[in-house]
Design an enzyme around this catalytic site. Structure first.
Site, PDB file in Angstrom:
ATOM      1  N   LYS A  70      36.049  38.445  41.543  1.00 63.25           N
ATOM      2  CA  LYS A  70      37.171  37.792  42.241  1.00 63.25           C
ATOM      3  C   LYS A  70      38.389  38.786  42.432  1.00 63.25           C
ATOM      4  O   LYS A  70      38.552  39.305  41.409  1.00 63.25           O
ATOM      5  CB  LYS A  70      37.650  36.665  41.772  1.00 63.25           C
ATOM      6  CG  LYS A  70      38.504  35.874  42.221  1.00 63.25           C
ATOM      7  CD  LYS A  70      39.231  34.558  41.200  1.00 63.25           C
ATOM      8  CE  LYS A  70      40.291  33.895  42.225  1.00 63.25           C
ATOM      9  NZ  LYS A  70      40.799  32.472  41.371  1.00 63.25           N
ATOM     10  N   SER A 146      40.689  28.605  43.539  1.00 68.83           N
ATOM     11  CA  SER A 146      40.905  29.626  44.237  1.00 68.83           C
ATOM     12  C   SER A 146      39.952  30.705  44.314  1.00 68.83           C
ATOM     13  O   SER A 146      39.741  31.969  44.936  1.00 68.83           O
ATOM     14  CB  SER A 146      42.071  30.289  43.777  1.00 68.83           C
ATOM     15  OG  SER A 146      42.174  30.599  42.497  1.00 68.83           O
ATOM     16  N   SER A 170      40.798  26.246  39.607  1.00 62.32           N
ATOM     17  CA  SER A 170      40.293  27.334  40.614  1.00 62.32           C
ATOM     18  C   SER A 170      38.755  27.610  40.207  1.00 62.32           C
ATOM     19  O   SER A 170      38.257  28.494  41.247  1.00 62.32           O
ATOM     20  CB  SER A 170      41.228  28.554  40.600  1.00 62.32           C
ATOM     21  OG  SER A 170      42.341  27.935  40.993  1.00 62.32           O
TER      22      SER A 170
END
Length: 474
Positions: A70, A146, A170
């Site tokens: 990520k 996220s 997230s």
């Protein structure tokens, strides 16, 4: 090959049925073919991956397995890092973070970085810098946030495992939206260094999104444990997490609820799913009853948002310090800038009042687990929302936007406050074919119980047959 989990891919490499380079090249082809419809991988690192696959790979549990990071918190030396923000575009990481070093030692080969909202603010992934990521089950829907890019990539089979982080859900949000296994570990189970002692004042944790329970457990075995100089760390487990997946969980005391701790409405699909999973747990011999910790939802939202606002203000200030450039409102999206402005308006004493409230709430919730081993809730308050949800205009109130977001994610932030481990499992799908996650919360430091229960549930109601049936392949 791409229906295998990460440990299955590692086994193929170990048995010399495929080389790491062959697997990396196949995954690159897969990304180039499918990613345009998903926008999951936003920073390719293909040549770095090919070079790593041809060199000596550490003999870890995932030796030679393709992996994605990520583009938030995790830094890979020599690769771009943006945190989802145009302000950081062009920045190259000068060193690996400790967690990335541990991923490398585990044998994982990083092929790129995945999409994230700006500084991780929000439960959907649609940054101005890269545009929205899309859910493979329905590309008109969000994969969550996220860690939405990682979720979309794993659900579509681009890779079997991808790094994620969780500051308010997230990691678990995309697990639910994309039909994946997503564990937020106990606070400080994985290290945050060398750049941070803790992430977001201790609210945030990092781990992976996977297709199988065993991959999540094996990854935690490979990465957990303190780093030099950590301010604190999680109590060590008394056995490997992977071992626990195959151990019987015994008769657990499971509390469940389908009611939002924030007092918000919960979608009937999410309520029906959690009640179905509660019934399944009862059929497996567990003691199941309806109960939940008593939480003042308004105070939880307000104080959590205060810490989030301070953390976002820190991210902008820290990025400015790294680049040596003064930030302005034009450099950032309205949500991140607006939330950060709220953080900048707080006094130090107001911040500490919020921290103190959240710490007291953590103690109250801990006592609930004197009577129960596990708490079961829906992961989310509604199924995956459409692309474009929660977009904020220049004149909108960022806190009201956050309040709308919280209606989507009412169940996840409490465990970021308490530091407890929490696991989303893909046990249900609604009539529209969208995944609905079941959310299991354990005592502080007790991932072992969650892995035992998850292993039992995966064996009883396996979800792997659903993997190739996502709409992007149709």
């Amino acid at each position: 090959m791409f229906t295998l989990d990460a440990l299955g891919q590692a086994d193929l490499i170990r048995r010399k049925e495929v080389t790491p380079l062959e697997l990396v090249d196949e995954v690159i082809d897969n990304i180039e073919r499918l990613n345009p419809a998903l926008n999951a991988v936003v920073i390719p690192m293909f040549e770095i991956a090919r070079k790593a696959a041809q060199e000596s790979i550490p003999d870890g549990p995932f030796a030679g397995v393709p992996f994605l990071l990520k583009d938030l918190t995790a830094e890979y030396k020599g690769a771009p890092y943006t945190g989802g923000s145009a302000f950081l575009k062009g920045y190259i990481s000068p060193r690996d973070t400790e967690l990335v070093r541990r991923y490398k030692r585990a044998g994982l080969v990083t092929l790129g970085k995945t999409n994230s909202p700006e500084f991780g603010v929000g439960p959907v992934t649609q940054p101005r810098l890269y545009g929205p990521s899309r859910n493979p089950w329905n590309t008109g829907r969000t994969p969550g946030g996220s860690s939405g890019g990682s979720g979309a990539a794993v659900a579509a089979g681009l890779v079997a495992i991808a790094h994620s982080s969780d500051g308010g859900g997230s990691l678990r949000i995309p697990a639910s939206c994309c039909g994946l296994v997503g564990l937020k570990p106990t606070r400080a189970r994985n290290p945050a260094g060398p750049n941070y002692g803790e992430l977001l004042g201790g609210l945030a944790a990092e781990h992976v999104l996977t297709r199988s329970v065993r991959d999540s457990a094996a990854a935690l075995d490979a990465t957990s444990g303190p780093d030099m100089g950590d301010p604190y760390w999680a109590p060590p487990a008394d056995r490997p997490f992977l071992q626990a997946v195959k151990e019987p969980p015994g008769r657990l005391r499971i509390a469940f609820t389908d009611q939002s701790p924030l007092g918000t409405e919960v979608h009937p699909d999410c309520q029906a799913a959690v009640r179905d999973v509660a019934k399944l747990c009862e059929e497996l011999g567990h003691h199941v009853e309806e109960s939940s910790p008593q939480v003042n939802g308004s105070l939880l939202f307000d104080n959590f948002t205060s810490v989030l606002a301070a953390g976002t203000a820190f991210e902008i200030l820290n990025s400015s310090r790294i680049l040596g450039r003064k930030p302005t409102a034009d450099d950032f999206e309205p949500l991140a800038w607006g939330v950060a402005e709220r953080g900048n308006q707080m006094s130090a004493s107001q911040y500490l009042l919020a921290v103190n409230y959240l710490q007291k709430l953590s103690r109250d919730v801990a006592h609930f687990f004197d009577s129960y081993d596990v708490l079961l809730t829906p992961t989310l308050g509604m199924p995956p929302v459409p692309i474009g949800s929660f977009l904020m205009g220049e004149d909108d109130d960022p806190i009201e936007t956050r309040r709308e977001m919280a209606r989507f994610t009412p169940f996840t932030s409490l465990q970021n406050v308490t530091g407890q481990p929490a696991l989303s499992l893909p046990l249900s799908w609604n009539s529209s074919g969208l995944p609905i996650g079941a959310h299991f919360v354990g005592r502080f430091g007790d991932e072992l119980t969650l892995f035992r229960l998850a292993g039992q549930l995966e064996e009883t109601r396996p979800w792997k047959d659903r993997w190739p049936k996502v709409s992007i392949f149709n």
